[in-house]
Write a protein that holds these residues in place. Sequence first.
Motif: not given
Length: 216
Positions: A187-188, A190-192, A194-195, A198
């Motif tokens: 999950h981390e 996935l967040q990375t 997106v960041g 972005s």
Amino acid sequence: MTADSVQSIRDQLYDEAAMDVPDDETPDVGIIMGSDSDLPTMAGGKGKRPGAYEALATELDFAEQTDYTEAPDARFTFETFVCSAHRTPDLMYAYAETAEARGIDVIIAGAGGKSADLPNMTASIAYPLPVIGVPVQEKSVDSVIGMPQGAPITAVDAGKSFNAALTAVQMLSREHDELRERLVTYHEGLQTEVGEVSRDLHELGTPGFKDEYWEE
Ligand code: RP5
């Protein structure tokens, strides 16, 4: 009448159920599907989005166990079978009936068409083992999720076998901290992503981002 090829798998399942194999050597997740034509959805590939195979094998370090009596080195494993509810009901019954004794902790069952009965019938027979249903097509959703009160099934949206695998590992992770860590790391990641995307979109601007990311 049961075809020899089906009977041999049934015999094998019942033989395995009678064996005394330590839990860490049996498959943790059982993946079954109504037809090998469901494999692109259930596993991923052939133009389909990533599936349960990628989630388990690529993202979460599970290994596919292809021989019940010879466990891979990996601690967490899954197995895969085709078993049609309508064409081979006795094979479906044997798989569901033996799953718990064979050490399976959760089943992912996928089927397509308007009468996608493999997930819900498997859930009824394998109860209290949890079954996660995957409607292989949009038109299969109602028949997968439409269970009567008292006969539970967990299900994902049409085609989302990847999420079915994540859900299966969430269930297993309640007993295994190592799996909880793997889920958190996934999950981390996935967040990375997106960041990073972005920041790139913002800093490159839309035309620059298209040049960088979009294939012609
Ligand atoms: C369902 O019928 C299967 O799950 C599959 O999605 C669909 C068609 O099966 P095949 O004719 O391709 O074997 O039972």
